[in-house]
Design a protein around this motif. Structure first.
Motif, PDB file in Angstrom:
ATOM      1  N   GLU A 131      47.926  31.962  44.294  1.00 18.33           N
ATOM      2  CA  GLU A 131      46.869  32.598  45.074  1.00 18.33           C
ATOM      3  C   GLU A 131      45.641  31.695  45.177  1.00 18.33           C
ATOM      4  OE1 GLU A 131      46.383  35.085  47.056  1.00 18.33           O
ATOM      5  OE2 GLU A 131      44.193  34.896  47.077  1.00 18.33           O
ATOM      6  N   SER A 137      43.256  38.005  35.783  1.00 23.94           N
ATOM      7  CA  SER A 137      42.969  39.426  35.560  1.00 23.94           C
ATOM      8  C   SER A 137      44.227  40.114  35.062  1.00 23.94           C
ATOM      9  CB  SER A 137      42.465  40.105  36.838  1.00 23.94           C
ATOM     10  OG  SER A 137      43.460  40.044  37.822  1.00 23.94           O
ATOM     11  N   TRP A 169      39.390  35.714  30.480  1.00 22.05           N
ATOM     12  CA  TRP A 169      39.130  34.495  31.253  1.00 22.05           C
ATOM     13  C   TRP A 169      37.858  34.663  32.079  1.00 22.05           C
ATOM     14  CZ3 TRP A 169      38.949  33.571  36.564  1.00 22.05           C
ATOM     15  CH2 TRP A 169      38.953  32.231  36.940  1.00 22.05           C
ATOM     16  N   MET A 171      34.806  32.190  34.658  1.00 20.05           N
ATOM     17  CA  MET A 171      34.697  30.961  35.458  1.00 20.05           C
ATOM     18  C   MET A 171      34.241  29.748  34.653  1.00 20.05           C
ATOM     19  SD  MET A 171      31.375  31.100  37.877  1.00 20.05           S
ATOM     20  CE  MET A 171      31.727  29.457  38.438  1.00 20.05           C
ATOM     21  N   LEU A 214      36.858  24.648  44.150  1.00 19.14           N
ATOM     22  CA  LEU A 214      36.539  26.007  44.621  1.00 19.14           C
ATOM     23  C   LEU A 214      35.213  26.061  45.377  1.00 19.14           C
ATOM     24  CD1 LEU A 214      37.593  28.170  41.547  1.00 19.14           C
ATOM     25  CD2 LEU A 214      38.702  28.118  43.765  1.00 19.14           C
ATOM     26  N   PHE A 232      32.150  24.912  44.084  1.00 15.13           N
ATOM     27  CA  PHE A 232      30.928  25.026  43.263  1.00 15.13           C
ATOM     28  C   PHE A 232      30.316  23.649  42.992  1.00 15.13           C
ATOM     29  CE2 PHE A 232      32.643  29.157  42.573  1.00 15.13           C
ATOM     30  CZ  PHE A 232      31.522  29.946  42.401  1.00 15.13           C
ATOM     31  N   MET A 237      39.952  40.796  42.305  1.00 11.39           N
ATOM     32  CA  MET A 237      41.104  39.961  41.975  1.00 11.39           C
ATOM     33  C   MET A 237      41.195  38.756  42.916  1.00 11.39           C
ATOM     34  SD  MET A 237      45.001  41.329  41.632  1.00 11.39           S
ATOM     35  CE  MET A 237      44.872  42.452  40.272  1.00 11.39           C
ATOM     36  N   PHE A 238      41.054  39.023  44.214  1.00 12.31           N
ATOM     37  CA  PHE A 238      41.192  37.938  45.189  1.00 12.31           C
ATOM     38  C   PHE A 238      39.973  37.011  45.213  1.00 12.31           C
ATOM     39  CE2 PHE A 238      44.215  40.859  47.633  1.00 12.31           C
ATOM     40  CZ  PHE A 238      45.334  40.207  47.134  1.00 12.31           C
ATOM     41  N   LEU A 253      38.171  36.289  42.629  1.00 12.52           N
ATOM     42  CA  LEU A 253      37.960  35.794  41.269  1.00 12.52           C
ATOM     43  C   LEU A 253      36.582  36.225  40.765  1.00 12.52           C
ATOM     44  CD1 LEU A 253      39.478  32.200  41.171  1.00 12.52           C
ATOM     45  CD2 LEU A 253      40.465  34.318  40.363  1.00 12.52           C
ATOM     46  N   HIS A 293      34.714  38.983  38.103  1.00 14.40           N
ATOM     47  CA  HIS A 293      35.076  39.881  37.002  1.00 14.40           C
ATOM     48  C   HIS A 293      34.187  41.100  36.903  1.00 14.40           C
ATOM     49  CE1 HIS A 293      38.009  36.935  36.092  1.00 14.40           C
ATOM     50  NE2 HIS A 293      38.543  37.781  35.238  1.00 14.40           N
ATOM     51  N   ALA A 319      31.363  36.282  42.446  1.00 20.67           N
ATOM     52  CA  ALA A 319      32.693  35.804  42.853  1.00 20.67           C
ATOM     53  C   ALA A 319      32.757  34.288  42.795  1.00 20.67           C
ATOM     54  CB  ALA A 319      33.014  36.287  44.256  1.00 20.67           C
ATOM     55  N   MET A 320      33.911  33.788  42.363  1.00 21.69           N
ATOM     56  CA  MET A 320      34.070  32.339  42.257  1.00 21.69           C
ATOM     57  C   MET A 320      34.634  31.736  43.530  1.00 21.69           C
ATOM     58  SD  MET A 320      35.567  32.118  38.484  1.00 21.69           S
ATOM     59  CE  MET A 320      35.448  33.733  37.796  1.00 21.69           C
ATOM     60  N   ARG A 321      35.163  32.582  44.398  1.00 22.43           N
ATOM     61  CA  ARG A 321      35.836  32.036  45.577  1.00 22.43           C
ATOM     62  C   ARG A 321      35.089  32.312  46.867  1.00 22.43           C
ATOM     63  NH1 ARG A 321      41.896  33.508  45.968  1.00 22.43           N
ATOM     64  NH2 ARG A 321      42.016  31.638  47.221  1.00 22.43           N
ATOM     65  N   LYS A 380      32.696  30.545  48.327  1.00 23.34           N
ATOM     66  CA  LYS A 380      32.371  29.394  49.176  1.00 23.34           C
ATOM     67  C   LYS A 380      33.577  28.928  49.984  1.00 23.34           C
ATOM     68  CE  LYS A 380      28.353  27.851  46.704  1.00 23.34           C
ATOM     69  NZ  LYS A 380      27.801  26.950  45.711  1.00 23.34           N
ATOM     70  N   LYS A 381      34.750  28.993  49.380  1.00 24.73           N
ATOM     71  CA  LYS A 381      35.934  28.576  50.125  1.00 24.73           C
ATOM     72  C   LYS A 381      36.853  29.780  50.334  1.00 24.73           C
ATOM     73  CE  LYS A 381      35.894  23.688  49.289  1.00 24.73           C
ATOM     74  NZ  LYS A 381      36.590  22.499  48.796  1.00 24.73           N
ATOM     75  N   ASP A 441      39.184  32.432  52.007  1.00 24.09           N
ATOM     76  CA  ASP A 441      40.125  32.305  53.124  1.00 24.09           C
ATOM     77  C   ASP A 441      39.819  33.356  54.195  1.00 24.09           C
ATOM     78  OD1 ASP A 441      41.174  34.612  52.012  1.00 24.09           O
ATOM     79  OD2 ASP A 441      42.825  33.586  51.023  1.00 24.09           O
TER      80      ASP A 441
END
Lengths: 112, 448
Positions: free
Chosen positions: A30, A61, A97, A99, A110, A112, B209-210, B212, B214, B273-275, B277-278, B280
């Motif tokens: 993913e 997760s 977990w 980042m 990603l 950052f 989840m998508f 990233l 938490h 969220a970690m995703r 910036k990129k 989809d």
């Protein structure tokens, strides 16, 4: 995260380093990053008495739909490279977990 | 043995028929909209609008949500789906039911065939509710996401019961009030109780989840959940026991609070969220859908200030319905389809090859560029359609419908691209176990 430095006092240091390198081939389908870069692997151990490579790892997760694929991939990659050893993938949820566990290279990928 | 996740997922042959059927019916729906564009300049209670609405809510929305739910229930609840057989029967009853209902609405022929269609749909929905309920009963870790999925299924059942009664009411006229009065209740139970609640629940699990992120669904999602349920219960009590529409704005306000609270949840998810910036394209579309939730409230606010016989009441009411079904519901589906479908197909095609060959990523099963086209056609299409309906401008409605047809074509191309994906570069030994002396064990525990 597993220690990336090789401990010369550890008789299995090179084996663990090789395992770590192999786990770079295992991707989270993913996210598109490998599980070492993502910091999903917490520890790599070799248990001499049972001839077992033990991987202690987590997922991004709990209930992650990609979980079985990732652990299957990790075990298949390791078994094809160490056919005479038992492979044990042990999933843990503590510590959870986050980042900060992603390597700098992974964070860059990603965005950052 | 792998003790979690997708090992609990049902067979793709349970889930995929729902996705395929929904994609085809979606194209049919947009074509029907285009060919009956003039119907959108009149009252919403007319044959073609009834047929199109039910094709949209049942053939498109409910069809794909059923498929996605059967896939996602094990993810959200971390248990096996109760029964794959029930899920197959559910599809077998739903499709003919929809065809019968839509065709008889289109030609407006109340009678045995229309009633049979309604009963088939009700039976299918009953099977869905049983499956959701029995799956949820195995769930030991109760979450607000699971709560939303279960409760929304009960609201769906209630919507279907009332809908079936309305179909019979066309022939036997047993309801004490005006037919349209119950139609409004039926529509709002479905839109808020089924679609809104379910999407909020599932998205509260999938979005973090998508992306990233938490941020767990907590107080904000709970506020949304209780506001919607209190609003719907109050709405039902007032409608059926006191036969009054007087407090409906209060219930609409509660649903608005639910939506605002949900926005705050999504904002928190997005912030960490970690995703982002990129991100989809499917996730961009899905997040836009969350933003589109506000559109029906804008139209509802305007409606609240108009007198009962104002000329804009009918077109605004129709636009209000379109803004929900064609707005956030369609947007979230066209986004989330490409987060779930490629994964389902990928897992089916590659699960025996993982670790043996280099597998593509699930997102490589579709063309992201087509999702971009699809999204632009969608935005233009829905904007023109709503403006055309409100201002009663036929050229706008036609242009908007063309945009939606083009969007449905892009969507179908990508769906069938995913479905027809073939495994490439398979080595001779791929798919077969190597002869190893060692064994593989996968286990799970709370902490190291």
């Amino acid at each position: 995260m597993p220690d990336t430095n090789i401990n010369i006092k550890d008789p299995y240091a090179f084996l663990k380093a090789e395992v770590g390198e192999l786990l770079h081939q295992v991707y989270d389908p993913e996210v598109g990053l490998d599980i070492m870069t993502m910091g999903l692997v917490y520890d790599i151990k070799y248990e001499e008495d049972t001839n077992t490579i033990l991987i202690i790892m987590t997922l991004t997760s709990r209930g992650c739909p990609m979980g079985p694929m990732i652990t299957q991939n990790a075990s298949e990659v390791l078994q094809s490279n160490f056919p005479d050893k038992d492979i044990h993938i042990h999933l843990v949820w503590e510590p959870a977990w986050n980042m900060d566990m992603i390597s700098d290279e992974g964070k860059a990928q990603l965005g950052f | 043995m792998i003790p979690f996740g997708t090992q609990k997922a049902p067979s793709p042959f349970v889930v995929l028929p729902y996705y395929i059927t929904a994609a085809i019916l979606f194209l049919v729906l947009t074509l029907l909209m285009l060919f009956s564009a003039t119907s959108f300049t009149g009252h919403y209670f007319q044959p073609h609008i009834l047929a199109i609405t039910h094709l949209a809510t049942l053939g498109w929305g409910t069809m794909i949500i059923f498929g996605a739910s059967y896939q996602l229930l094990p993810v959200v609840m971390e248990v096996h789906l109760y029964s794959e057989k029930l899920a197959k029967w559910c599809y077998g009853l739903l499709l003919p039911g929809i065809i019968l209902l839509v065709v008889t609405f289109w030609n407006f022929k109340p009678g045995l065939l229309m009633e049979a269609g309604a009963v088939l749909i009700l039976s299918s929905i009953t099977l869905y509710v049983i499956n959701v309920y029995c799956t949820a009963r195995q769930n030991k870790k109760w979450t607000i996401s699971a709560e939303c999925m279960v409760t929304s299924s009960w609201w769906l059942l209630l919507t279907a019961v009332l809908g079936t009664l309305l179909v019979f009411n066309l022939r036997y006229a047993f309801f004490p009030n005006d037919h349209l009065y119950y139609l409004k209740i039926h529509a709002h139970l479905g839109m808020a109780g089924w679609f809104l609640l379910l999407i909020m629940g599932v998205a509260s699990r999938l979005m973090p989840m998508f992306l990233l992120s938490h941020h767990e669904p907590g107080i904000n999602v709970k506020i949304s959940y209780y506001c919607i349920n209190i609003a719907l219960l109050g709405f039902l009590v007032m409608a059926f026991l006191f036969h009054t529409e007087k407090y409906w704005p209060v219930f609409a306000l509660l649903v608005l609070i639910a939506v605002i609270s949900y926005f705050l949840f999504i904002k928190k998810v997005y912030r960490i969220a970690m995703r982002k910036k990129k991100m989809d394209m499917p996730m961009r579309v899905s997040l836009s859908a969350i933003g589109l939730m506000i559109l029906p409230f804008i139209l509802l606010t305007i409606l609240a200030f108009l007198s009962d016989n104002h000329a804009l009441i009918i077109p605004l009411s129709l636009a209000y319905g379109i803004s929900i079904i064609g707005g956030f519901l369609t947007a979230i589906i066209i986004g989330q389809t490409f987060k779930t479908l490629p994964f389902i197909v990928w897992m089916h095609r590659y699960k025996k090859l993982i670790g043996k060959i280099k597998t593509p990523l699930p997102k490589e099963l579709y063309k992201e560029q087509w999702i971009t086209y699809q999204f632009y056609f969608y935005l233009i299409g829905i904007f023109l359609t709503i403006v055309g309906v409100v201002l009663q401008l036929l050229p706008f409605i036609i242009a908007g419908s063309i945009g939606l047809v083009l969007m449905a074509i892009c969507y179908n191309i990508n769906v069938f691209l995913v479905l027809t994906h073939k495994v490439k570069e398979v080595s001779e030994n791929a798919g077969h176990k190597h002869q190893h002396k060692g064994s593989i064990r996968i286990s799970e525990s709370g902490s190291r």
